[in-house]
Design an enzyme around this catalytic site. Structure first.
Site, PDB file in Angstrom:
ATOM      1  CE  LYS A  48      -0.124 -66.387   5.141  1.00  0.00           C
ATOM      2  NZ  LYS A  48      -0.274 -65.007   4.803  1.00  0.00           N
TER       3      LYS A  48
ATOM      4  CG  ASP B  72      -3.534 -65.834   0.251  1.00  0.00           C
ATOM      5  OD1 ASP B  72      -4.750 -66.087   0.044  1.00  0.00           O
ATOM      6  OD2 ASP B  72      -2.724 -65.658  -0.669  1.00  0.00           O
TER       7      ASP B  72
END
Ligand code: SF4
Length: 217
Positions: free
Chosen positions: A126, A144
């Site tokens: 991420k 997220d």
């Protein structure tokens, strides 16, 4: 909780068009002036708000302006500067190790590709993707907490993990992933919030698979 209905291809295209229309030029709210500053800000932002990171980073970057100063930093001094950030102990160790490895393995230049970024301490998929999206405009998705919640409420994904959700969103949207990522972060942060989403004033309510749960008419 009941299973959320899946969005159709037509609905996916409509969601894409609306998100891109509503958030035409969105950028991260993290404040940075270089790839070094962006990478550190994104590492610090895990489980922490961008607002908090922006309060912390000016003093951090003043004391450690490049990977060279950070690689030689005293860990306790770094911890002191970032102590209001969640998981500051680990994050302090990670950013110092990250700086050391950038010097040793990448000739003091932060690498700008997903694979090398992910090989650095404290950088998962991420974080690497957010850096690539923000700094290079790469066609990548990063999931997220906001993107995860929004995509599930809209029926874009039913995956249980952020990584699987990322794969599903990438497969369904295919293009403009970086712009859609930023749009979904802002939409989730300010409108489709975890608690009390603003459903009565939502430009996606006609496409939302969760609106009944929040009593939208
Ligand atoms: S209607 Fe509510 S739950 Fe659905 S996308 Fe909009 S804000 Fe989120």
């Amino acid at each position: 909780m009941d299973r959320i209905e899946e969005a159709t291809q037509q609905e996916i295209e409509e969601i894409r068009a609306i998100l891109l229309r509503e958030y035409p030029n969105s950028v991260t709210e993290l404040r940075y002036k270089s790839l070094y500053q962006l990478l550190i800000s994104v590492i610090l932002s895990a489980q922490c708000t961008d607002e908090r990171v922006n309060i912390i980073t000016p003093a951090l970057f003043k004391k450690y302006p490049t990977v060279v100063e950070l690689a030689n930093a005293n860990i306790d001094d770094v911890k002191e500067l970032i102590k209001s950030c969640s998981y500051f102990n680990n994050k302090a160790k990670n950013i110092v190790k990250m700086a050391q490895q950038v010097i040793e393995r990448f000739n003091s230049q932060i690498p700008l590709n997903q694979k090398d970024l992910m090989s650095l301490p404290g950088v998962g998929q991420k974080t690497a993707n957010v850096v690539m999206i923000e700094y290079a405009g790469e066609n990548l998705m990063a999931v997220d907490t906001h993107v995860f919640r929004v995509s599930h409420r809209l029926g874009l994904s039913s995956a249980k993990s952020p990584i699987k959700t990322e794969e599903e969103l990438s497969r369904k949207f295919k293009t403009d992933l970086h712009r859609l990522h930023k749009a979904m972060v802002l939409f989730g942060r300010y409108r489709c919030k975890a608690l009390n989403p603003k459903c009565d004033n939502c430009f996606l309510s006609h496409l939302c698979k969760s609106r009944d749960r929040f009593k939208v008419n």
